[in-house]
Scaffold this active site. Structure first.
Site, mmCIF file in Angstrom:
data_model
loop_
_atom_site.group_PDB
_atom_site.id
_atom_site.type_symbol
_atom_site.label_atom_id
_atom_site.label_comp_id
_atom_site.label_asym_id
_atom_site.label_seq_id
_atom_site.Cartn_x
_atom_site.Cartn_y
_atom_site.Cartn_z
ATOM 1 N N SER A 1 -29.353 -6.871 7.187
ATOM 2 C CA SER A 1 -28.026 -6.825 7.307
ATOM 3 C C SER A 1 -27.442 -5.383 7.620
ATOM 4 O O SER A 1 -27.993 -4.654 8.755
ATOM 5 C CB SER A 1 -27.065 -7.262 6.389
ATOM 6 O OG SER A 1 -25.857 -7.419 6.687
ATOM 7 N N HIS B 1 -29.124 -14.300 8.091
ATOM 8 C CA HIS B 1 -28.129 -14.530 7.244
ATOM 9 C C HIS B 1 -28.198 -16.006 6.693
ATOM 10 O O HIS B 1 -27.360 -16.855 6.811
ATOM 11 C CB HIS B 1 -26.723 -14.261 7.434
ATOM 12 C CG HIS B 1 -26.523 -12.734 7.392
ATOM 13 N ND1 HIS B 1 -26.913 -11.883 8.392
ATOM 14 C CD2 HIS B 1 -26.068 -11.840 6.250
ATOM 15 C CE1 HIS B 1 -26.482 -10.492 8.061
ATOM 16 N NE2 HIS B 1 -26.109 -10.575 6.813
ATOM 17 N N GLU C 1 -29.977 -10.837 15.221
ATOM 18 C CA GLU C 1 -29.401 -11.698 14.080
ATOM 19 C C GLU C 1 -27.929 -11.206 13.703
ATOM 20 O O GLU C 1 -27.701 -10.191 14.054
ATOM 21 C CB GLU C 1 -30.167 -11.983 12.965
ATOM 22 C CG GLU C 1 -30.319 -10.879 11.876
ATOM 23 C CD GLU C 1 -29.240 -10.702 11.118
ATOM 24 O OE1 GLU C 1 -28.037 -11.647 10.676
ATOM 25 O OE2 GLU C 1 -28.871 -9.577 10.571
#
Length: 300
Positions: A111, A274, A204
């Site tokens: 992330s 995630h 992602e």
């Protein structure tokens, strides 16, 4: 440039848990600390764990000092970033990697940690895109945690995804790069931007409006960052948002819209991002992507 792989871990070595972005309590990493200890590791908690400054794990200076201390300490053999959110990019320009270069170590997270992965890649080092300590113990994430253990200790890594109607068949070889699409987009034009050319890119994202996904991919396309890709691996695009007037495409369909302009193979539905099943990928290590009628496979 040959990318440097830090030494794999051995039992008895020390690892540090730090927070470079959003705040996290010591209780939230207690399960991870116990699990890492069961792997034979000695776990050090950085001063950013338990610190708080509004949404951050302490002020920028504290978080930077904590990360710098772990980067500099040759006795710390891996740095595990505890949580994502936002804030890592506020630290990176003032970090000094000279002592890290004398004794490279693994850095792991995902992330917001994409900033550090990309920066290290630019400097010539491999790192690990993986589940973070604040998420250890999450139901359904057992394999994600075990994949991190395998990556840290140097065991073979393989990732599989089922057949998908948008898959584009083919085989690609190259160093694996990528991470969170929003962060990769943000890094464009900075000293932390890494080249994707000749490499296998994985993407992602979480909690983005679909038109934002389109805008970011359009920017990657127009800025030439998709030109020369060896292949594309598409992970989880979770909790996507839409407006009252629908955008008209899913996140995967938006990616396909741009991928069709190129000839590289594309595999959708890989376990990265995630979701609980967020398996470890070694950024900067060579990989082979195979996309066929029965699904996609990535070997590192």
């Amino acid at each position: 440039m040959t990318l440097i792989a830090p030494p794999f871990l051995q039992a008895g070595q020390r690892v540090a848990i730090v927070a470079t972005a959003r705040k996290i309590s010591t209780a939230e990493v207690s399960f991870a600390r116990q699990l890492l200890t069961s792997w034979g590791l000695e776990v050090i908690l950085g001063e950013s764990i338990g610190a708080a400054h509004y949404q951050f794990a302490g002020e920028d200076a504290l978080r930077r000092r904590d990360l710098q201390r772990q980067l500099d300490d040759p006795g710390i053999r891996a740095i595990l970033c505890a949580k994502g959110g936002y804030g890592t990019a506020r630290l990176v320009d003032e970090l000094d990697f000279s002592r890290f270069a004398e004794s490279p170590k693994w850095l792991a997270g995902f992330s917001d940690i994409t900033v550090l992965h990309s920066h290290l890649l630019r400097l010539g080092y491999q790192s690990i895109h993986s589940v973070m300590p604040g998420l250890f113990g999450k139901v359904g994430g057992e394999e994600a945690v075990q994949s991190l253990r395998r990556a840290l200790f140097g065991e073979p890594l393989r990732y599989d995804a089922p057949a998908h109607p948008l898959n584009r068949p083919g085989t690609a070889q190259g160093e694996l790069v990528g991470g969170n699409l929003s962060l990769l987009h943000t890094l464009t034009g900075t000293s932390s931007q890494a080249s994707f050319a000749g490499r296998i890119l994985f993407l992602e994202d979480l909690d983005e409006y679909l038109y934002h996904i389109d805008r970011m991919l359009l920017h990657l396309h127009r800025s030439g960052q998709l030109t020369g890709l060896a292949g594309l691996v598409v992970g989880h695009f979770s909790q996507m948002r839409d407006n009252a007037i629908p955008f008209g495409q899913t996140a995967y369909e938006i990616i396909d819209h741009y991928a069709q302009r190129y000839s590289f193979p594309v595999g959708y539905g890989f376990p990265t991002g995630h979701e609980a099943d967020n398996q470890a990928l070694i950024i900067g290590r060579g990989a082979t992507l195979t996309v066929g009628p029965t699904g996609s496979h990535l070997l590192q």
